[in-house]
Every structure is written in structure tokens, then in C-alpha cells.
Scaffold this motif. Structure first.
Motif, PDB file in Angstrom:
ATOM      1  N   LEU A   1       0.171   4.850  -0.190  1.00 34.77           N
ATOM      2  CA  LEU A   1      -0.326   3.843  -1.299  1.00 34.77           C
ATOM      3  C   LEU A   1       0.863   4.173  -2.576  1.00 34.77           C
ATOM      4  CD1 LEU A   1      -1.972   2.081  -3.137  1.00 34.77           C
ATOM      5  CD2 LEU A   1      -3.484   4.147  -3.882  1.00 34.77           C
ATOM      6  N   GLN A   2       1.243   5.406  -2.616  1.00 31.45           N
ATOM      7  CA  GLN A   2       2.403   5.691  -3.686  1.00 31.45           C
ATOM      8  C   GLN A   2       3.651   4.828  -3.354  1.00 31.45           C
ATOM      9  OE1 GLN A   2       5.274   7.824  -3.591  1.00 31.45           O
ATOM     10  NE2 GLN A   2       5.025   8.319  -1.608  1.00 31.45           N
ATOM     11  N   SER A   3       4.007   4.899  -1.850  1.00 28.34           N
ATOM     12  CA  SER A   3       4.954   4.219  -1.267  1.00 28.34           C
ATOM     13  C   SER A   3       5.142   2.621  -1.566  1.00 28.34           C
ATOM     14  CB  SER A   3       5.370   4.714   0.123  1.00 28.34           C
ATOM     15  OG  SER A   3       4.638   3.753   0.816  1.00 28.34           O
ATOM     16  N   LEU A   4       3.826   2.091  -1.472  1.00 28.25           N
ATOM     17  CA  LEU A   4       3.663   0.800  -1.363  1.00 28.25           C
ATOM     18  C   LEU A   4       3.753   0.111  -3.012  1.00 28.25           C
ATOM     19  CD1 LEU A   4       0.638   0.252   0.929  1.00 28.25           C
ATOM     20  CD2 LEU A   4       2.891  -0.817   1.272  1.00 28.25           C
ATOM     21  N   THR A   5       3.087   1.017  -3.970  1.00 30.23           N
ATOM     22  CA  THR A   5       2.954   0.597  -5.267  1.00 30.23           C
ATOM     23  C   THR A   5       4.534   0.881  -5.881  1.00 30.23           C
ATOM     24  OG1 THR A   5       2.140   3.004  -5.870  1.00 30.23           O
ATOM     25  CG2 THR A   5       0.662   1.160  -5.438  1.00 30.23           C
ATOM     26  N   LYS A   6       5.171   1.858  -5.446  1.00 31.89           N
ATOM     27  CA  LYS A   6       6.495   1.831  -6.217  1.00 31.89           C
ATOM     28  C   LYS A   6       7.670   0.787  -5.647  1.00 31.89           C
ATOM     29  CE  LYS A   6       6.216   6.896  -6.823  1.00 31.89           C
ATOM     30  NZ  LYS A   6       6.404   8.031  -6.247  1.00 31.89           N
ATOM     31  N   THR A   7       7.238   0.466  -4.299  1.00 31.99           N
ATOM     32  CA  THR A   7       8.141  -0.368  -3.914  1.00 31.99           C
ATOM     33  C   THR A   7       7.844  -1.781  -4.237  1.00 31.99           C
ATOM     34  OG1 THR A   7       8.262   0.825  -1.741  1.00 31.99           O
ATOM     35  CG2 THR A   7       8.958  -1.476  -1.629  1.00 31.99           C
ATOM     36  N   VAL A   8       6.566  -2.138  -4.495  1.00 32.92           N
ATOM     37  CA  VAL A   8       5.927  -3.307  -5.234  1.00 32.92           C
ATOM     38  C   VAL A   8       6.510  -3.285  -6.332  1.00 32.92           C
ATOM     39  CG1 VAL A   8       4.006  -4.396  -5.943  1.00 32.92           C
ATOM     40  CG2 VAL A   8       3.923  -3.828  -3.734  1.00 32.92           C
ATOM     41  N   GLU A   9       6.671  -2.338  -7.296  1.00 31.39           N
ATOM     42  CA  GLU A   9       7.082  -2.459  -8.528  1.00 31.39           C
ATOM     43  C   GLU A   9       8.557  -2.688  -8.435  1.00 31.39           C
ATOM     44  OE1 GLU A   9       7.382   0.374 -12.678  1.00 31.39           O
ATOM     45  OE2 GLU A   9       6.371   1.137 -11.044  1.00 31.39           O
ATOM     46  N   PHE A  10       9.365  -1.847  -7.565  1.00 28.40           N
ATOM     47  CA  PHE A  10      10.929  -2.173  -7.433  1.00 28.40           C
ATOM     48  C   PHE A  10      11.065  -3.703  -7.203  1.00 28.40           C
ATOM     49  CE2 PHE A  10      14.887  -2.002  -5.260  1.00 28.40           C
ATOM     50  CZ  PHE A  10      15.651  -1.042  -5.840  1.00 28.40           C
ATOM     51  N   LEU A  11      10.361  -4.432  -6.386  1.00 31.20           N
ATOM     52  CA  LEU A  11      10.764  -5.695  -5.934  1.00 31.20           C
ATOM     53  C   LEU A  11      10.296  -6.656  -7.031  1.00 31.20           C
ATOM     54  CD1 LEU A  11      10.030  -5.352  -2.106  1.00 31.20           C
ATOM     55  CD2 LEU A  11      12.318  -5.483  -3.164  1.00 31.20           C
ATOM     56  N   GLY A  12       9.271  -6.513  -7.883  1.00 35.73           N
ATOM     57  CA  GLY A  12       8.771  -7.302  -8.998  1.00 35.73           C
ATOM     58  C   GLY A  12       7.593  -7.968  -8.384  1.00 35.73           C
ATOM     59  N   ILE A  13       6.930  -7.496  -7.428  1.00 36.69           N
ATOM     60  CA  ILE A  13       5.494  -8.191  -6.926  1.00 36.69           C
ATOM     61  C   ILE A  13       4.670  -7.851  -7.937  1.00 36.69           C
ATOM     62  CG2 ILE A  13       4.130  -8.184  -4.796  1.00 36.69           C
ATOM     63  CD1 ILE A  13       6.574  -7.370  -3.153  1.00 36.69           C
ATOM     64  N   GLN A  14       3.721  -8.866  -8.185  1.00 33.04           N
ATOM     65  CA  GLN A  14       2.570  -8.760  -8.905  1.00 33.04           C
ATOM     66  C   GLN A  14       1.320  -8.608  -8.499  1.00 33.04           C
ATOM     67  OE1 GLN A  14       3.489  -8.899 -12.240  1.00 33.04           O
ATOM     68  NE2 GLN A  14       5.573  -8.917 -11.543  1.00 33.04           N
ATOM     69  N   THR A  15       1.027  -8.381  -7.303  1.00 31.59           N
ATOM     70  CA  THR A  15      -0.043  -8.266  -6.466  1.00 31.59           C
ATOM     71  C   THR A  15      -0.809  -6.928  -6.829  1.00 31.59           C
ATOM     72  OG1 THR A  15       0.751  -9.381  -4.625  1.00 31.59           O
ATOM     73  CG2 THR A  15      -1.317  -8.125  -4.267  1.00 31.59           C
TER      74      THR A  15
END
Length: 232
Positions: free
Chosen positions: A119-133
Motif C-alpha cells: 500500500l505504501q508503495s502504491l500511495t507514494k507512486t500515485v502521489e509521484f505521478l499526480g494520480i488523484q484516485t
């Protein structure tokens, strides 16, 4: 509201993020049985021009445990070894200086559960890519462990008041569109194909971890890659 539900994977391939990016809310399905030799704790990166499997070591992993009950090995040796492999492989990539410290932070995370580690890998990657989900965990939230397969998924959709459920293409054999439509929920499957991008001077190797995508592509280019899919 578009909803997607997937088991947690550690630094999964790009198609996982295409589904995540497409949804308004993404549920990490972490209270189902762990699958040995699945993709929850492993993936492929590029080493020597070929796909190379890396694995996050676990403690007493078993298919008799739920995903969030399985623990990550606290040993620091495997982390150092993995980061060394990544550094040696990708140090000459266009995005290395920006991406490696980010990946280092993800790998060195101290979450005990493999579900939380993913989960932490996903949330950090999402933030890095600017994904708003929005990302949430299923564990201890929906109180529907008595339900099985698509009935449990349907129950989550109803509790989230979702009118559109999107699943990976592999779900076509598992889900009945009529069952969902009877509850006022549109069901679609996302189909993707790998889009080649430069990987040094090698022949393109598809279906690698998002780590590989990050190392070779700018965030703007990745945003473009995230839009390449078909709903069926």
C-alpha cells in the motif's frame, strides 16, 4: 462513481496503474487469502536486457493466511541487495537521479504487513505521478467476509454506492455483467497492450514493474501511457 478492486502488489506493472488511474476509488483487497508464488510480493525489472524477477521476502507466508496477516521479513540485507541491483541496472537511465531516491524510500519502508508494504508503495507512486484516485483497504471495513467471489465484490460496490465497476481483463471469466446490471452497476474490463519505450539500446521488454517505466520515462510521458487502454 467508478470503483476498482485489486489485491495489493508491490511496484506492479503499468496496467495496474492504468486501472487505478481510471477509478475514482481504488480498493486494496487485502483480506482474502494470500497466493504463494503470485505477484503480491514480486515483479520483474530489467537486468542485462532481460526480465529479472525480484522478490520481497516474507515470514511464514501461507495460503491459509489473509494477505494483511502475512509479514515482510525485517532483515535489511535483502533491501540492500535489491537497491544495489536497481542502482547497477538503472544508474544510466534518464530519470535515475530523481527516481532512485524515491524507490529507495519505498524499499526501506518498515511496514510489517505485506499488505501495508504494498500500500505504501502504491500511495507514494500515485502521489509521484499526480494520480488523484482515492485508495482504501478492504480489511475490517466492509464486514462481508462471509460472501464469496463476485458476490463479495458486488457488495463492496453497493456499500460504496458505485455505479460503475472496472476490473482487469482477467476478470471476464469471474464476473457476470447481468448480475451487476441488475443492481444498477455497469461492469467493464480494462484491456491494455504494452507501449514500447526506449530501454537503452535493447529490444523492448514489456510487462515489467512500474519501476522500469519510471526510470526511462518522464512523469508527463507516463501520464500519456496511462491513457492507453480499452474498456470492454
Amino acid at each position: 462513481m467508478k470503483l476498482a478492486i485489486m489485491q495489493p502488489y508491490f511496484l506492479p506493472y503499468l496496467s495496474y496503474y492504468k486501472l487505478l488511474n481510471l477509478a475514482d476509488k481504488f480498493v486494496i483487497y487485502d483480506d482474502v487469502n494470500f497466493i504463494n508464488r503470485g505477484w503480491i510480493n514480486r515483479n520483474n525489472i530489467l537486468v542485462g536486457g532481460k526480465a529479472h524477477l525480484f522478490t520481497v521476502p516474507l515470514l511464514n507466508a501461507s495460503q491459509n493466511k489473509l494477505i494483511y496477516e502475512v509479514e515482510v521479513s525485517p532483515d535489511s540485507v535483502w533491501r540492500k541487495k535489491l537497491l544495489k541491483t536497481i542502482a547497477q541496472t538503472y544508474r544510466k537511465t534518464p530519470q535515475y537521479e530523481t527516481v532512485f531516491p524515491f524507490i529507495e524510500d519505498i524499499v526501506n519502508d518498515t511496514s510489517e504487513s505485506i499488505a501495508d508494504y504494498c500500500l505504501q508503495s502504491l500511495t507514494k507512486t500515485v502521489e509521484f505521478l499526480g494520480i488523484q484516485t482515492e485508495i482504501v483497504k478492504s480489511s475490517r471495513q466492509y464486514d462481508n467476509a462471509d460472501l464469496k467471489s463476485q458476490n463479495r465484490i458486488l457488495d463492496i460496490c453497493l456499500k460504496e454506492e458505485s455505479n460503475h465497476y472496472i476490473n482487469s481483463i482477467r476478470g471476464q471469466e469471474l464476473y457476470d455483467k447481468t448480475l451487476f446490471e441488475n443492481e444498477g452497476i455497469r461492469l467493464n474490463f480494462i484491456r491494455t497492450v504494452p507501449t514500447p519505450y526506449p530501454q537503452f539500446k535493447n529490444e523492448f521488454v514489456p510487462w515489467l514493474s512500474i519501476l522500469d517505466v519510471l526510470m526511462f520515462n518522464s512523469t508527463d510521458r507516463i501520464q500519456e501511457l496511462l491513457q492507453e487502454y480499452e474498456l470492454i
